[in-house]
Every structure is written in structure tokens, then in C-alpha cells.
Design an enzyme around this catalytic site. Structure first.
Site, PDB file in Angstrom:
ATOM      1  N   ASP A 122      -9.176  -5.509   2.148  1.00  0.00           N
ATOM      2  CA  ASP A 122      -7.915  -6.109   1.700  1.00  0.00           C
ATOM      3  C   ASP A 122      -7.838  -7.571   2.098  1.00  0.00           C
ATOM      4  OD1 ASP A 122      -6.870  -3.822   0.557  1.00  0.00           O
ATOM      5  OD2 ASP A 122      -5.996  -3.112   2.433  1.00  0.00           O
ATOM      6  N   ASP A 150       0.861  -1.179   0.000  1.00  0.00           N
ATOM      7  CA  ASP A 150       0.000   0.000   0.000  1.00  0.00           C
ATOM      8  C   ASP A 150       0.890   1.219   0.000  1.00  0.00           C
ATOM      9  OD1 ASP A 150      -2.366  -1.162   0.080  1.00  0.00           O
ATOM     10  OD2 ASP A 150      -2.710  -1.020   2.225  1.00  0.00           O
TER      11      ASP A 150
END
Length: 1198
Positions: free
Chosen positions: A820, A495
Site C-alpha cells: 500500500d 481498507d
């Protein structure tokens, strides 16, 4: 609280009219009433609340709590609530006692066989033929009498029993200390889970275990609910209840339709407040637990903890409260047998199928579990290779030991009865039997030495040691094997926000009233009407949990609490000298008319408030390019709205948004819209509501790159690991940050694309994803922007399944959001953010980064590679000893009818090799140099050519020395020969020298084994590992004691100084010989290539994994310490071969079935780690079935 029993079905709630006297602790409601209320859903629950309490406020009142201010922080009140309604905690099961662990270590089949043989030998040694007529039995027993040593015949049997005891105690102690470590880790994880509750009108974070009935808890997106409760205020709340109901659809919760919230469920969208009505064992999760017999039901009725899993003790997956550990929590895997079903539906269903059995007792499950524990999870690469290697070595050892015994017996029989023509007399039988027992003991001892049961121990120790040390490097490892998998990682998908950047956001540029300010303007530079709008838009349309708190120390930065992007906007309000708190006090959260919370699909958040005149106003904020397409007007310099045409939008994108993005800023647009009171808008039609907006401003938010990240990324690239950035930000921002981090370099050949483009390229005309299309993109892809969680999952899966590179890619992924989860599960190693991560993400992960920092991932890679190298060092050492010991015992037995190394001596060597060496070599600390090489592939042989060269080279040296000593030693040292000594004869100096030299050579070779890549300086960094030094010196000291004072039990006779010096000299020759071997260029030894592959089960390709898994798991479930298999004999091997061939025929195996579909199986396998032989290592009744892996404690650790 009355007897809760195992079920809450038969509670009789009191009628609302009953006298208050019947209520416990003078609360207006009893535990039973609350429990029965929590069992209802939807309309039924609402009806029940109306019948019994009229509404939730009355319920709050009866529980003596305030919906707005929560409980007071009065300790006496909180304590009383705990007494009446129970604690939010489940007591863990008792850990195994040391004696239980000893008992388990005794289940080792090889040890049992040795014990039996020793006992027979003990018994027979006391037998004397009647009348002392030993002559009649041939010369077999001659020689013993002259020495007057016949009485000492029992010593060898006793010594074997003692050494077995020693091995057992060491094994048990290792297990015990590991169990203790993991319990410590477990409790640390549990303490970390905190939850927001309102007390005295302020929101505070308290440990989950301290929540009590009556608390008002604030819930938000990504939370895992720690207790049951009733919703008292909610915005757009959606809950994933699959962990309890098995339904995967998200359930909408609202005060009007379904206000019941259950522990162990996940908040997938929205926010709200709930009144806690049941904690611990009385919560729905807790009740299921009680049915599953978690904890001791008695104490348990009282208390409970929302983390079911706290009681699953050593398993440490519970990073957050793991909800469904409901199942996991009930230690002994009743549910295991349901795993296949559960995969399809979900935990809860499985729970319903057999909750009761487990309450009754574990026997049944034990068997069931045995059947069902066949690998649900692709084994970690290393474990697969090791098991296969152990099986191969074991087969060889079994054959060797069998041949040894047969040769010894045949030779004895022919020599005695044929050549000497002795007649077999009945009274001599015990003496002959004694010989056979002696031969049998030698054979078993060869087997003990041949089987590397130290391998699983080395893996365990190495992993346990690494996990402990990784805590200091901010890596909280939840699944043990993740640590080792990280060493093979070839790709990291990270990320951006918070991992590569500091996640401390500030607004640095703002476009407002037709002007772009590159610094924050003064309030007088902005139209007052616009200023007022922007203040209310930000204050109201940010979660009320986000706020900015004054700095702790003078001159420090103010603390940001909650969502960082929202904090940046609130910071802007403060910079414009406005007060957001004042606006929030005017419009408290309860007065918000409707909230469309942020999610990854909308990429925006909107809030509707009702104005004093009855009309409505909607405030919206979100990603600028998305929100601008919904704007039809824009506020000019005078604060009046004017039309905002498509070409104005294009111009704004070019002149405002792109330049901001190219500087690495995130751009956020803030807009609003007015609605009349009449006609009432259709609030459920979101597309119509959030359209025709009036744009107020576009701001640029800076999130600076962490200082240590560029260096960390450079290390990764040097170590052969590709770093890719996957972010929800727009592509220009992402590209700018990627360049700052060093993920992309100008002039390189790389791709940066956004989610839309990515999907367009990987899908065919029908919209299906095609692997070959992904294969065209991923090798060059470095930045994927504006990506949805599905894109992240698709990319990870695409890279893992790809076959265009010869090595299968090993992918690590970082994630923090609830969505996620799938990508984190799919990846080989999932990293969740400890600070910014939601409970859901943490639960899907393998490792938690406690500081959310990318550079901690690099440390994980270093530790992972170190584990791999430690195991290789141990293997190199162990295999040398194995080869030498087996060949010496075998040839010695064939030529001299007696093994030069006695059973007890072999057991001591085995102890050095296995236990001590695994401790010494597995605890080598990692060095930066580990990051200078490329990752080992998944199908790289365990034993490299260099290692093979070292193993064979040292074995040759040791064999030459030992055979020289065996056959001409008596002449060199001028002592009596020890060959052909009769039964029970006293120990000879000759064989003592052989034993001593052998052990000293192993000790010096242990130092050589510290290097496996052919380095010359084997002493490099030796003092940085105190464990290694102390073990080598300790072993040496014990060896002196054994030789000088071991006497008959160890078959040793004391040596003089000169003999000791010769032994030491020969031992040190190992170091010199090591240098000689290092000088031989590996690449010229063509013959070794095959050897490296042959003995290493390298080819664990994904397809083979299926076959191997069968084989390995047969092996492992049976193999206690990697041995029983050989005793099941060839029959078992044939079966395996059949299984393997069947699998070969039946086609390939889904590569990397690394994560199971249902959380249930996910949680169970966590424990499969070291060996799925016994799956949940619970503590009290962790299955101690015979044949479960000695390391079971690591099983629990994952």
C-alpha cells in the site's frame, strides 16, 4: 571493540586458526570479523562463512546461541553481549539549549534594527550640547528642561531593549517547549517498535533497542530489519534493499545463494529466521551513520540503534525504524543538495556521493542546504495561503512605515530649518540625530506591528496542540501538516479488513464433502480421512507465527496472534476438536520443503512437504474464486476425489460462494495435490505446480463490522466527505459489508466494481490509463473489490488529478500492507494501521491509527478543521489590530508628528496580538459542529467575507474611538493635551488613555474573534478553554500594572478610577458592536467579496503552486519571522515577480507533487514543515542560520 573509526574498510579479520584468546569476551568471534563479514554479499559472503566458520551453525555456536532456541533470557549474558558487540541504539543529538534558542530568536531582522535604533537613542540621550546652550538649537529641545526630566531621556531606549528581550524570551520559550513535546513524541514512537526474537525456545516481542548480537530473529513480510544478520532458515524471501544500494529490484535471499540481511531493508515477501550479527553502529546502516557524523562519533562507536532516525530527534517521522533516515538521521542535510539526484536513484547512492563531508563539519552543508531546500514538497494548503498573506501584509507594512518615517523627517526639517529658519549647528547635530532616530524607531515599530509574525507561531501552536491531543484520539501524527490537510479532505479511500471491520475473524460456514454446513459441524459429521487432510492442510500451510493463545481472563475470547485469516482457520481446526500444534511439532518449520508465500498477485499461499515415502504433497489455500479455477478434483462425502468439471465449478460458485459472499463472508478455498518423488518436479515453475489441485473445502469467514463505524461514516457523509471502500475481497463480500457500514444505500446511484472491470474501463486500446476515463468512474464509485495495490494507487491518483469538479479533491487513504506504500504516499493524507500495519506502510504514512479504527479518522477530520478555524480566528483578530495600529501610527505621525502609540507600547501590543492571542485562539478545542459543514476547498480564501466584514467593522469602531480620543480627548476628560510634546517630555494622561483604551478594545475583540462564521454567542464554550480565559485575564492584569506603574519606560502616567471605567466601558463596547456587525447580512456587502479574495492568497491552484512555491520559498527561506523580506526591499519583490512570470510562461506544475519519489526526499521534507527555511531540525546543530524560521522547532516535527 577497537577503534571502529569512520569506516570499516581496514579491519583485518583474524584467521580462523588463531588462538581463541584474541577474541573478545570469550565469544568465538570479534566485532571486526562480523563487521567485515557483513560487508560482503552473495557468493563472496558464503565463501567467507565457509573459510572462517565452515557454516552458519558453527557461527551460531561461536556466538553461543542456538538456531532453534535462541539465547537464554539470562540478563548477565545479554549485558555482556551489549558490552562486547554494542547496543542496538544510536544516542540522539543533544537538544538545543535555551540559550541557543534565544540566540536564534535574536536573529530576527526587525528586532535587530530596533535594538540598533534603541542603542543609538540611548547613546544620544546622554549628550548635552556644550555650554548648555540648547536655545541655539531652536525650540526642538525646549520643554524637556523645565520638567527636570532630561536625565530620563535614556529610559525609552532602555525600555525598547527590554521589550525586545521580552519578545525574544517568549519566542525562545515557545520553541523550547515545542521541541520538548516532539522529543517526547519521538521517544514514544520509538518505544513502540518491537520485533519478534526467539529466546529460550519461545517467540517473544522485544523493543528493537534490546536486540543483541546472537539473537535469533523471526522475519516476515512487511518487516523493516532492525539489525544486520545471516539468514538461517527462509521461505521464498525477497528483500527491498533500495534504501542501502539504490537498486529498486527486490533481492532474493536464500541460505544457499545470498544469506546476508542488512538493517534498514524491507522484507517484501516471504519469511524466515536470521542470526543477528551486527547491531547499532556496527550494522551497515550504523556505519553509514558514523560516516555521516550522526550523534557524537565517540560515544557512538559503542552503540547504535537500528533506527537511525532516533537521533533525528524532533523530527518525528521515525515511526518505525526508519531505515533510510540514515540520511535523515544525519541531521544537517548534507544530502539535501543531492536531493534531485537522489530522487532518481535512491538514498544510498546519494549517501555514497558525500558521506564524508558531513563528518567534517556542517558549514558547507549549511550553504548547500540553503540552495537546495527550495520546496521539494508542495506546501500544505494552509501554509501556502498564510505565507502569501504574510508577504502581502508585509509589503503593505513596509510601505506604510517608510512613508511614516519620510513624512516625520520632512515635517521636522521643514518646520525647524525652513519655517523657523534655525541654522544647523555642529554641536546640535546629536540632538537632531536623536529626533531622526526617534522617527526611525516609530517607523520600525509600525513595521513590527504590521508584520504578522504571529501567524507562523499560531500555526505551530495550533498544530502542536492538535497533534498532542490527537494522540488521545488514537491518531499518531508523523507529518505535522497532515493534521491540517485532513480538515480539507473530500474523499476517504478505506481498507475493509480491520479498519471498517473488527479484524477478529471466525469461520462460520463450511462446505465440505458435498455438504454446506451453516454452523461448524461436529467432527463425526466429516469423513475421518477428509478431517485429517483439512487439519494438516491448515496447520502446515499457515505461517507458523500465526497462532491462537488462551484468553487472558475467564470467559474472554482466545487471543489471535499473527495473520487474522490464518487464525480463523486455526480456530476452525480447534472447533473440529483437532490439535494444530501437534501437527506443527511433527513437521517443524525447518522441514518445510518449499513455501510459496502469500502476496497480492498470487492471492494464495502454498507449502510443499516431503512425505515419509519420499513423495511430496502440496497444500494450498487462497481466495476461493482464484483457487477453484486451479482445482481439477474435489473430495466427495466418502473422502475420495472425483472430477471437478467447469460446470461443477459454476454450480459451486452459485450455490456456495455467492450466498456466503452476499452475507459478507470472505470465502477461502483449501486444496492439496500429491507429487511422486521421481521425476522431481520443477519447483520453480509455480504455474504448473499449483494446478490440478484437489479441493478439500471452502470456508466462509466472518469479520464483523465495528459497532462504531456506521455512525462514523454517517458523520463523514454529513461533513461532505465521500467514503469509498477499496478491498482485496470479492465483490459480493465487499458490497455486503459496504451496505452494513452505510457506504452504499439501496436506491442510490453508485458503482461497485472489481479490479478487472476497473482496469478495463480506465485503459484505452493501448492499455494506457486515461484521466478522462477515470473521471467517468470515480464520482460514483463506492466499492472497488479484488483490487491490487496498483489499482488503489491509480484510483487515488485519478481522483487527485481530476479536474471535473471545481474544487481539487483532497484524498485520505488507509493502508496496512507493504504494497500500500505507493497509494499512501500519493494520497494527501496516508493513514497506516498501528496494529495490523507493516513497518513499510507506517513509514509511507502521515498519520498512524493506533487502534486501526475508522472512527479515529473522523476525529482527525475534526481536528484538521479545527486547526483551520483556529488560524482563521487568529487572523481575524490579528488583522483588526494590524489595520488599526498601522493607521493610528501613520495618521498620528502625519498630523501630530508623533505616534500616539509609543514604540514600547506597540511592542507590548505586538506581544499580546502575536504570542498570547495565538496561544489563546489556537488552542480552542474542536466541537462536533465542525462536522456539519462541507470541507473548505483548496482554493477557498483564508479570509471569508464574514471575517472581512468583522475585521473592517471592528477596525472602524476602534479608529473612530481612538481618533476621537486623540483630537478631543483632552476636552472630554479635562486633562492636558499630549499632542506635540517635545522630545523626552514626561508621559501624558491623554496618550495613556489612548493606549489603555486601545489595548482593552483588543482584549474584548479577542472574545469576538472566537467565532468566525457570524455566530451571535461569542461566549459559547469559553470555559472549556482554560488557556483562553487565563490569557485574557492575565493580559488584563499586566495592562493594569503597565498603566499604573509603567511610568516613563512605557510612556504611561497612572489613571484614576473614573478614567479606567471609561476605558473599560469603551472596550466592552466591542462586544456590543460585534452584535451589531453580526446583524448586517454579509451577502449584501458586495464590496467585501473582492476584499476577501484579495487579501487571501486563495488561488493556490495546483498549477499556481509552482509559481507560489518559488515566491513563498524565497520568502520563507529568508523570512525569519516572516519579516526579513521587507528589508530586502523592493529589489527582492521584483526578483520574485520575474520568477513568477517565468514560471507562468513555463507551463503548469504537476499537481500535488505532494510526495517525492524517493524515500530520501520524503524523509527530508518531513521536516520542511513549518517553513523550509531550515530543513532538518536536528537538535544539536539544527541550522540556526540567521533568517531561519523562528518556529524551527516545528520544522522538525513533521
Amino acid at each position: 571493540m577497537g577503534d571502529l573509526g569512520n569506516s570499516t574498510v581496514d579491519f583485518h579479520p583474524k584467521k580462523p586458526g588463531m588462538d581463541k584468546g584474541g577474541h573478545e569476551g570469550d565469544f568465538g568471534v570479534t566485532v571486526e570479523e562480523l563487521c567485515s563479514l557483513m560487508e560482503l554479499r552473495g557468493p563472496e559472503a558464503l565463501q567467507k562463512i565457509q573459510e572462517n566458520y565452515t557454516d552458519t551453525e558453527t557461527l551460531c555456536h561461536r556466538l553461543k546461541t542456538s538456531p532453534a532456541d535462541g539465547l537464554s533470557d539470562n540478563p548477565a549474558d545479554l549485558e555482556k553481549r551489549r558490552q562486547v558487540f554494542g547496543m542496538n541504539f544510536i544516542p540522539p543529538k543533544k537538544p538545543k539549549t535555551f540559550l541557543q534558542l534565544v540566540w536564534e530568536a535574536l536573529q530576527d531582522v526587525t528586532l535587530i534594527i530596533l535594538e540598533i535604533a534603541a542603542i543609538i537613542s540611548l547613546g544620544l540621550s546622554f549628550y548635552q550640547p556644550p555650554g548648555g546652550d540648547t536655545e541655539a538649537c531652536g525650540n526642538v529641545s525646549a520643554g524637556a528642561e523645565e520638567e527636570g526630566e532630561a536625565e530620563a531621556g535614556w529610559i525609552e531606549g532602555a525600555a525598547i531593549l527590554l521589550s525586545v528581550l521580552c519578545v525574544v524570551l517568549v519566542t525562545a520559550f515557545n520553541d523550547w517547549s515545542k521541541e520538548k513535546q516532539f522529543r517526547g513524541l519521538q521517544s514514544r514512537i520509538e518505544q513502540e517498535q518491537r520485533f519478534a526474537v526467539v529466546r529460550n525456545g519461545t517467540v517473544i516481542q522485544i523493543p528493537v533497542a534490546e536486540m543483541v548480537v546472537g539473537d535469533i530473529a523471526q522475519i516476515k513480510y512487511g518487516d523493516l530489519l532492525p539489525a544486520d544478520g545471516v539468514l538461517i532458515q527462509g521461505n521464498d524471501l525477497k528483500i527491498d534493499e533500495s534504501s542501502l544500494t539504490g537498486e529498486s529490484d527486490h533481492v532474493r535471499k536464500s541460505i544457499a545463494k545470498d544469506p546476508m540481511l542488512l538493517s534498514g531493508t524491507h522484507v517484501m515477501e516471504g519469511s524466515g529466521k536470521m542470526l543477528v550479527t551486527a547491531v547499532g553502529v556496527n550494522s551497515q546502516t550504523g556505519i553509514i551513520f558514523t560516516l555521516l557524523g550522526a550523534g557524537e562519533v565517540e560515544e557512538e562507536k559503542k552503540d547504535c540503534k537500528k533506527e537511525a532516525n532516533s537521533n533525528s530527534s524532533t523530527q518525528f517521522p521515525s515511526v518505525e525504524a526508519k531505515d533510510h533516515n540514515i540520511i535523515n538521521g544525519k541531521q544537517d542535510g548534507t544530502l539535501e543538495n543531492n536531493q534531485n539526484k537522489a530522487k532518481k536513484q535512491d538514498e544510498a547512492v546519494a549517501m555514497e556521493m558525500q558521506p564524508l563531508k558531513s563528518a567534517e563539519g556542517g558549514e558547507v552543508e549549511e550553504k548547500e542546504k540553503k540552495k537546495s531546500s527550495v520546496a521539494k514538497k508542495e506546501k500544505s494548503v494552509l501554509q501556502g495561503k498564510l505565507t502569501k498573506l504574510a508577504v502581502q501584509i508585509g509589503k503593505a507594512g513596509l510601505v506604510m512605515s517608510a512613508i511614516t518615517v519620510i513624512i516625520l523627517m520632512l515635517y521636522f526639517v521643514i518646520e525647524t530649518f525652513v519655517i523657523q529658519g534655525v541654522v544647523w549647528l555642529t554641536e546640535c547635530t546629536p540632538i537632531y540625530v536623536q529626533y531622526f532616530v526617534k522617527f526611525f524607531i516609530i517607523g520600525v515599530t509600525v513595521l513590527v506591528v504590521a508584520v504578522p509574525e504571529g501567524l507562523p507561531l499560531a500555526v505551530t501552536i495550533s498544530l502542536a496542540y492538535s497533534v498532542k491531543k490527537m494522540m488521545k484520539d488514537n491518531n499518531l501524527v508523523r507529518h505535522l501538516d497532515a493534521c491540517e490537510t485532513m480538515g480539507n479532505a473530500t474523499a476517504i479511500c478505506s481498507d475493509k479488513t480491520g479498519t471498517l471491520t473488527t479484524n477478529r475473524m471466525t469461520v462460520v460456514q463450511i462446505y465440505i464433502g458435498d455438504q454446506l454446513f451453516r454452523n461448524i459441524p461436529r467432527p463425526d459429521q466429516i469423513n475421518p480421512k477428509t478431517l485429517e487432510l483439512i487439519t494438516s492442510a491448515i496447520s502446515v500451510n499457515c505461517a507458523y507465527t500465526s497462532k491462537i493463545i488462551a484468553a487472558d481472563k475467564e470467559g474472554g475470547l482466545p487471543k489471535q496472534v499473527g495473520n487474522k485469516t490464518e487464525c480463523a482457520l486455526l480456530g476452525l481446526v480447534l472447533d473440529l476438536k483437532q490439535e494444530y500444534q501437534a501437527v506443527r511439532e511433527q513437521i517443524p518449520e525447518e522441514k518445510l520443503y518449499k513455501v510459496y508465500t502469500f502476496n497480492s498477485v498470487r492471492k494464495s499461499m502454498s507449502t510443499v512437504i516431503q512425505m515419509p515415502d519420499g513423495s511430496f504433497r502440496l497444500y494450498s489455500k487462497g481466495a476461493s474464486e482464484i483457487l477453484l479455477t486451479k482445482c481439477s478434483f474435489v473430495l466427495g462425502r466418502d473422502g475420495e476425489a472425483r472430477a471437478f468439471r467447469p460446470r461443477d465449478k459454476d454450480e459451486m460458485v452459485k450455490k456456495v460462494i455467492e450466498p456466503m459472499a452476499c452475507e459478507g463472508l470472505r470465502t477461502i478455498c483449501i486444496a492439496y495435490r500429491e507429487f511422486p518423488a521421481d521425476p522431481m518436479p520443477d519447483w520453480d515453475n509455480e504455474t504448473d505446480i499449483v494446478s490440478n489441485l484437489i479441493c478439500i473445502t471452502v470456508v466462509g469467514i466472518e469479520d464483523p463490522v465495528r459497532a462504531e463505524v456506521p455512525e462514523a461514516i454517517r458523520k463523514c457523509q454529513r461533513a461532505g466527505i465521500t467514503v469509498r471502500m477499496v478491498t482485496g475481497d470479492n465483490i459480493n463480500t465487499a458490497r455486503a459489508i459496504a451496505a452494513k457500514c452505510g457506504i452504499i444505500h439501496p436506491g442510490d446511484d453508485f458503482l461497485c466494481m472489481d479490479g478487472k472491470e476497473f482496469n478495463r474501463r480506465i485503459r484505452n486500446e493501448k492499455g494506457e490509463i486515461e484521466q478522462e476515463r477515470i473521471d467517468k468512474i470515480w464520482p460514483k464509485l463506492r466499492v472497488l473489490a479484488r483490487s491490487s495495490p496498483t489499482d488503489k494507487h491509480t484510483l487515488v491518483k485519478g481522483i487527485i488529478d481530476s479536474t471535473i469538479v471545481e474544487q481539487r479533491q483532497v484524498v485520505a487513504v488507509t493502508g496496512d500492507g507493504t504494497n500500500d506504500g505507493p497509494a499512501l504516499k500519493k494520497a494527501d493524507v496516508g493513514f497506516a494501521m498501528g496494529i495490523a500495519g507493516t513497518d513499510v506502510a507506517k513509514e509511507a504514512s502521515d498519520i498512524i491509527l493506533t487502534d486501526d479504527n475508522f472512527s479515529s479518522i473522523v476525529k482527525a477530520v475534526m481536528w484538521g478543521r479545527n486547526v483551520y478555524d483556529s488560524i482563521s480566528k487568529f487572523l481575524q483578530f490579528q488583522l483588526t489590530v494590524n489595520v488599526v495600529a498601522v493607521i493610528v501610527a501613520f495618521t498620528g505621525a502625519c498630523i501630530t508628528q508623533d505616534s500616539p502609540l509609543k514604540a514600547v507600547q506597540m511592542l507590548w501590543v505586538n506581544l499580546i496580538m502575536d504570542t498570547f492571542a495565538s496561544l489563546a485562539l489556537a488552542t480552542e478545542p474542536p466541537t462536533e459542529s465542525l462536522l456539519l459543514r462541507k470541507p473548505y476547498g483548496r482554493n477557498n480564501p483564508l479570509i471569508s467575507t464574514t471575517m472581512m466584514k468583522n475585521i473592517l467593522g471592528h477596525a472602524v469602531y476602534q479608529l473612530i474611538i481612538i481618533f476621537t480620543l486623540l483630537f478631543v480627548g483632552e476636552r472630554i476628560f479635562d486633562i492636558d493635551s499630549g499632542r506635540n510634546a517635545p522630545l523626552h517630555s514626561p508621559p501624558s494622561e491623554h496618550y495613556t488613555i489612548i493606549f489603555n483604551t486601545f489595548v482593552l478594545m483588543q482584549l474584548f475583540n479577542e472574545i469576538n474573534a472566537r467565532k468566525i462564521h457570524g455566530e451571535r454567542n461569542v461566549f459559547d464554550g469559553i470555559f472549556s478553554n482554560p488557556i483562553f480565559c487565563s490569557i485574557v485575564l492575565g493580559t488584563f492584569a499586566i495592562q493594569i500594572v503597565i498603566v499604573q506603574f509603567g511610568g516613563k519606560p512605557f510612556s504611561c502616567s497612572p489613571l484614576n478610577v473614573e478614567q479606567w471605567l471609561w476605558c473599560l466601558f469603551v472596550g466592552m463596547g466591542e462586544l456590543v458592536w460585534g452584535q451589531v456587525i453580526a446583524s448586517v447580512p454579509t451577502h449584501q456587502l458586495k464590496c467585501l467579496k473582492e476584499a476577501g479574495h484579495g487579501s487571501a492568497p486563495d488561488m493556490i491552484m495546483d498549477e499556481d503552486l509552482a509559481e507560489d512555491e518559488e515566491e513563498i520559498d524565497h520568502a520563507e527561506r529568508e523570512l525569519r519571522r516572516g519579516q526579513i523580506l521587507w528589508f530586502r526591499g523592493l529589489n527582492r519583490i521584483q526578483t520574485q515577480m520575474e520568477v513568477v512570470s517565468t514560471f507562468k510562461r513555463s507551463g503548469s506544475f504537476q499537481g500535488a507533487a505532494r510526495r517525492r519519489s524517493s524515500v530520501l526526499s520524503q524523509l527530508h521534507d518531513v521536516t520542511n514543515n513549518s517553513t523550509p527555511s531550515h530543513v532538518v531540525l536536528s537538535t544539536a546543530n539544527a541550522t540556526g542560520a540567521p533568517g531561519s524560521e523562528s518556529l524551527h522547532s516545528v520544522n522538525g516535527t513533521s
